[in-house]
Design a protein around this motif. Structure first.
Motif, PDB file in Angstrom:
ATOM      1  N   ARG A  92       0.816  -1.216   0.000  1.00  0.00           N
ATOM      2  CA  ARG A  92       0.000   0.000   0.000  1.00  0.00           C
ATOM      3  C   ARG A  92       0.847   1.263   0.000  1.00  0.00           C
ATOM      4  N   PHE A  93       1.920   1.287   0.795  1.00  0.00           N
ATOM      5  CA  PHE A  93       2.664   2.534   0.987  1.00  0.00           C
ATOM      6  C   PHE A  93       4.100   2.500   0.446  1.00  0.00           C
ATOM      7  N   GLY A  94       4.601   1.334   0.086  1.00  0.00           N
ATOM      8  CA  GLY A  94       6.002   1.245  -0.330  1.00  0.00           C
ATOM      9  C   GLY A  94       6.222   1.142  -1.818  1.00  0.00           C
ATOM     10  N   THR A  95       5.156   1.336  -2.614  1.00  0.00           N
ATOM     11  CA  THR A  95       5.263   1.143  -4.063  1.00  0.00           C
ATOM     12  C   THR A  95       6.260   2.102  -4.707  1.00  0.00           C
ATOM     13  N   LYS A  96       6.243   3.367  -4.308  1.00  0.00           N
ATOM     14  CA  LYS A  96       7.134   4.362  -4.924  1.00  0.00           C
ATOM     15  C   LYS A  96       8.599   4.036  -4.654  1.00  0.00           C
ATOM     16  N   LEU A  97       8.904   3.664  -3.415  1.00  0.00           N
ATOM     17  CA  LEU A  97      10.283   3.329  -3.055  1.00  0.00           C
ATOM     18  C   LEU A  97      10.740   2.084  -3.815  1.00  0.00           C
ATOM     19  N   VAL A  98       9.889   1.056  -3.846  1.00  0.00           N
ATOM     20  CA  VAL A  98      10.231  -0.180  -4.562  1.00  0.00           C
ATOM     21  C   VAL A  98      10.410   0.099  -6.054  1.00  0.00           C
ATOM     22  N   GLY A  99       9.561   0.967  -6.605  1.00  0.00           N
ATOM     23  CA  GLY A  99       9.646   1.330  -8.018  1.00  0.00           C
ATOM     24  C   GLY A  99      10.988   1.968  -8.359  1.00  0.00           C
ATOM     25  N   LYS A 100      11.486   2.844  -7.473  1.00  0.00           N
ATOM     26  CA  LYS A 100      12.773   3.495  -7.706  1.00  0.00           C
ATOM     27  C   LYS A 100      13.920   2.483  -7.643  1.00  0.00           C
TER      28      LYS A 100
END
Length: 392
Positions: free
Chosen positions: A192-200
């Motif tokens: 839910r909240f870690g998608t942006k970090l994982v994407g980078k």
């Protein structure tokens, strides 16, 4: 390994010419070339393929997570929980009743509740992909039910383990269940909240590095999930859910496709290796009765899901037939039951039951329109379609 791939490929090609789905043919290849049938034996010990088989299951569920976007969970969470809860209540309840009716024992009945109650994520995923139904409206509830089943699975296994091992510590069972649930919650929060970090972290233009990266994350999290008492498949699913929402999601979906197909075939082949056809006649009638109960409960569950989502007869039939398959979880329970010294009839019963439904489910799903005709409103819908088709 080469023989396993080639045998699966040859049988699948032959079956394709006469319109048979690949799943039962991969299983049949494993049975024919396994240690329990005369003739050529590729592997004396089915456990030799255990790691590769596990990888096939992980990749199947990882792919499923990539297809199942996070927005779908957020939008349909309440309906998904209701549909999944209804499915489990009908099927697990029927499985428990069936287990007590057989009279094999209380522990055996608890095992059969799980065997009859929970669908095969691997086979359901493969059926949806093979039939080109990933984009259908009823597919989202089907995947939602699988997610609810996997959450239930983690808690069910945690509660069942001390019962089968003879442990009388309620505290230990609660601790195991809490550990599994806590890890599931952590994965959900990361999705839910870690998608942006994982994407980078995953972002790269090099396909080779991207493949190594997403495989490493999916397999590692699957392994950690098992350590916490959560099915490795649900861990891989959650990773797919995270990565599917990143900018690299479409590329990962394309790159994992051939890996999913190859190792998915090994998963079903290894399943066939574990089946001894000689044990099946002794449990034939209980197996046929269990299959009839499962099919009936799935029709009821499909109708309940259709009512929740306001689907018509065609979508209802698709839900009912696609979720019929039973597989990897039932085999896990068979292994647990054998290790706990439960009734020796359980293992051949589970093998025969799973094999029959593994064959029946893809065939039924591909011909779900037959069921749609006899469901409430099916004949009326057919007449309306026929009237619209008459030229003026």
């Amino acid at each position: 390994m080469g023989g396993a791939f080639l045998a699966a490929a040859v049988l699948a090609r032959v079956g394709g010419r006469i319109g048979l789905p690949t799943i039962p043919l991969f299983i049949l290849a494993g049975i024919l070339l396994g240690p329990h049938t005369p003739g050529v034996v590729l592997l004396d010990d089915p456990h030799d393929l255990e790691m590769l088989s596990a990888l096939g299951l992980v990749l199947l569920l990882f792919y499923l997570g990539l297809e199942f976007h996070l927005d779908d969970l957020k939008k349909g969470g309440r309906k998904m929980a209701l549909a999944g809860g209804t499915y489990l209540a009908l099927n697990v309840g029927a499985g428990l009743g069936f287990g007590f009716a057989l009279g094999w024992g209380t522990s055996e009945a608890l095992v059969l509740a799980g065997v009859l109650g929970i669908s095969s994520s691997a086979i359901v995923t493969k059926v949806l992909v093979d039939l080109g139904r990933i984009g259908n409206p009823e597919t989202r509830p089907i995947l939602g039910i699988i997610v609810v089943e996997d959450v239930f699975l983690a808690l069910y296994l945690a509660a069942l383990q001390p019962i089968l091992s003879g442990a009388d510590s309620l505290g230990a069972a609660v601790l195991d269940g809490g550990k599994a649930f806590g890890f599931l919650l952590l994965l959900a929060l990361m999705a839910r909240f870690g998608t942006k970090l994982v994407g980078k972290l995953m972002n790269t233009e090099d396909d080779e590095l991207l493949v190594i990266s997403f495989l490493g994350v999916a397999v590692f999290v699957a392994g950690v999930s098992e350590w916490f008492g959560v099915a490795d498949a649900i861990g891989a699913f959650m990773v797919g859910l995270m990565l599917g929402s990143t900018t690299s999601g479409p590329r990962i979906l394309k790159l994992v496709h051939p890996l999913r197909d190859a190792f998915g075939a090994i998963f079903f082949f290894a399943f066939g290796l574990s089946i001894n056809p000689g044990d099946l006649p002794s449990v034939l009638w209980p197996v046929l009765a269990a299959v009839a109960v499962t099919v009936l409960m799935n029709v009821f569950a499909g109708m309940a899901t259709a009512k929740i989502y306001a689907f018509g007869p065609k979508a209802t039939a698709n839900v009912s037939t696609t979720l019929v398959a039973r597989g990897e979880f039932a085999l896990i329970l068979a292994t647990m039951a054998a290790g706990a010294g439960l009734d020796e009839r359980l293992s051949p019963f589970i093998a025969g039951y799973v094999l029959l439904l593994a064959v029946l489910s893809p065939l039924a799903a591909g011909r779900s329109h037959w069921l749609a005709r006899i469901l409430p409103g099916g004949r009326t819908r057919n007449r309306e379609t026929e009237k619209e088709a008459v030229p003026v």
